[in-house]
Design an enzyme around this catalytic site. Structure first.
Site, mmCIF file in Angstrom:
data_model
loop_
_atom_site.group_PDB
_atom_site.id
_atom_site.type_symbol
_atom_site.label_atom_id
_atom_site.label_comp_id
_atom_site.label_asym_id
_atom_site.label_seq_id
_atom_site.Cartn_x
_atom_site.Cartn_y
_atom_site.Cartn_z
ATOM 1 N N TYR A 29 0.702 -1.135 0.022
ATOM 2 C CA TYR A 29 -0.024 0.044 -0.155
ATOM 3 C C TYR A 29 0.908 1.352 0.097
ATOM 4 C CZ TYR A 29 -3.491 3.389 1.488
ATOM 5 O OH TYR A 29 -4.129 4.762 1.437
ATOM 6 N N LYS A 36 -11.858 -0.644 4.815
ATOM 7 C CA LYS A 36 -12.024 -1.349 3.726
ATOM 8 C C LYS A 36 -13.084 -2.494 4.017
ATOM 9 C CE LYS A 36 -8.865 1.382 2.118
ATOM 10 N NZ LYS A 36 -7.410 0.759 2.352
HETATM 11 C C1 LIG Z 1 -6.211 1.386 2.776
HETATM 12 C C2 LIG Z 1 -5.027 0.619 3.411
HETATM 13 C C3 LIG Z 1 -4.218 1.143 4.344
HETATM 14 C C4 LIG Z 1 -4.331 2.508 4.942
HETATM 15 O O1 LIG Z 1 -5.575 2.552 5.716
HETATM 16 P P1 LIG Z 1 -6.239 4.002 5.975
HETATM 17 O O2 LIG Z 1 -7.605 3.314 6.562
HETATM 18 O O3 LIG Z 1 -6.717 4.599 4.400
HETATM 19 O O4 LIG Z 1 -5.436 4.969 6.724
HETATM 20 C C5 LIG Z 1 -3.189 0.061 4.749
HETATM 21 N N1 LIG Z 1 -3.205 -0.876 4.062
HETATM 22 C C6 LIG Z 1 -3.823 -1.338 2.881
HETATM 23 C C7 LIG Z 1 -3.452 -2.928 2.393
HETATM 24 C C8 LIG Z 1 -4.763 -0.753 2.543
HETATM 25 O O5 LIG Z 1 -5.541 -1.077 1.487
#
Ligand SMILES: *Cc1c(COP(=O)(O)O)cnc(C)c1O
Length: 385
Positions: A97, A199
């Site tokens: 990420y 997510k």
């Molecule tokens: C989106 C994401 C993050 C960061 O998370 P946030 O909630 O946007 O701060 C970290 N790791 C992965 C794999 C992600 O998809």
């Protein structure tokens, strides 16, 4: 209890004071004390009943001893990185990420916490870097994403954990793409699990949140100390939203899995893409490992559009699938990693690992799959060059 039931009843099942089936939103910053030192909660940065219900839930789901909730996935990752001190070194995957790379490269490096970039799906490479650093600056942690974002590389969590232990390093798994419904890294020997709960766990694109789970009491206390000291906690309302999202994680992911496998098949049989990254393809590199450590392939597919497709026109032509950052929500989202989620990664590194300009990442939602395939098909047709 099986995971489907834990999702609904795990952690704290309802409110002990009123019998409400949902844990209420304890929207308070402080708590009345009966006398000096006589209290259950003192201040909501340190502890809050709604957040605690969420923290218990994620700990139960990931089979850990405890969980911690943060204001974002990045705040959770920052807390984990705060375990290290000046001079320490960690291993990060060669595609991950973008925000995680950014915080490691642009924030923690300033505090002299250094990193090595490794293709973590190749165990021999991991061992080599552990050996090379053993005598000067022993590696303190190995960060894993499996599947990686966005190239869906699969890493054997069990094998990396064994290797990490041999060298005294922690294994940290970002389990965002799988969620505990499909994969529980602590069961395979990992020490720390982190989530962008924004997510799949939240699942409705309505909250930004992060979670940590560990399987060691001492490590939990260290991380709770960091959480309370640095203060990036999740608020009561967002904790409530997340608890609600988690209850339907299983049914949502069953549909994400099903839709994604049908869309991967459609893409595979179409002439519009030249490469597909999806762990459910039988001849993909990580297929067997994925089957061993996870109970599904998830809802994420990345693909490179063929030379005769204008990718800019393609993303604009989609009507049902939304061009947006983020993933894991009920609605299908498409993103262009090179300019969106992974823009923080230098161009040369992106090219080297395969985050090319016509790579797209699709988060397959829970809509009717025929509608999604129609949308993709029409947009491809409209964007032929
Ligand atoms: C989106 C994401 C993050 C960061 O998370 P946030 O909630 O946007 O701060 C970290 N790791 C992965 C794999 C992600 O998809």
């Amino acid at each position: 209890m099986k995971i489907e039931s834990l999702l609904v009843h795990g952690g704290i099942d309802g409110d002990e004071f009123t019998g409400a089936v949902n844990v209420p939103i304890y929207q308070t910053s402080t708590y009345k004390q009966a006398g000096l030192g006589d209290y259950k909660y003192e201040y909501s940065r340190t502890g809050n009943p709604t957040r605690e219900a969420l923290e218990k839930t994620i700990a139960t789901l990931e089979n850990g001893v405890g969980g911690l909730a943060f204001g974002s996935g990045m705040a959770a990752i920052t807390a984990v990185l705060s375990l290290f001190k000046s001079g320490d070194k960690i291993i990060i995957p060669n595609n991950l990420y973008g925000g995680t790379f950014r915080v490691v490269d642009k924030v923690f490096k300033n505090f002299n916490i250094n990193y090595e970039i490794v293709d973590i799906s190749r165990l021999s490479e991991v061992r080599e870097v552990l050996e090379d650093n053993k005598n000067n600056t022993p590696i303190k942690a190995i960060l894993i994403e499996t599947p990686t974002n966005p190239l869906m590389d699969i890493t054997d969590i069990e094998e990396v954990s064994i290797l990490a232990k041999e060298f005294g390093a922690l294994t940290v798994v970002d389990n965002t793409f799988m969620s505990p419904y499909l994969q529980r890294p602590l069961d395979f020997g990992a020490d720390v699990v982190v989530h962008s709960a924004t997510k799949y766990l939240g699942g409705h694109s309505n909250v930004v949140a992060g979670l940590i789970v560990v399987n060691d009491q001492e490590l939990l206390e260290k991380l709770h100390f960091i959480q309370n000291s640095t203060g990036g906690v999740l608020g009561p309302f967002d904790s409530f939203i997340l608890l609600q999202g988690i209850k339907t994680l299983g049914v949502r992911l069953d549909r994400h899995n099903e839709n994604a496998s049908k869309i991967a098949e459609f893409l595979l049989n179409s002439n519009y893409v030249s490469k597909i990254y999806y762990p459910g393809l039988k001849d993909s590199k990580g297929y067997e490992i994925q089957k061993k450590q996870a109970s599904g392939f998830g809802g994420m597919i990345s693909f490179v559009v063929a030379d005769n497709v204008d990718y800019k026109k393609f993303v604009k032509s989609l009507k049902l699938i939304t061009l947006a950052e983020s993933l894991g929500g009920v609605e299908s989202l498409i993103c262009h990693p090179a300019t969106m989620t992974h823009a923080a990664i230098p161009y040369e590194i992106r090219q080297k690992v395969g985050i090319v300009d016509n790579l797209l990442r699709l988060s397959v939602g829970i809509e009717n799959v025929d509608d999604l395939i129609d949308d993709l098909n029409n947009a491809f047709k409209e964007s032929l060059m």
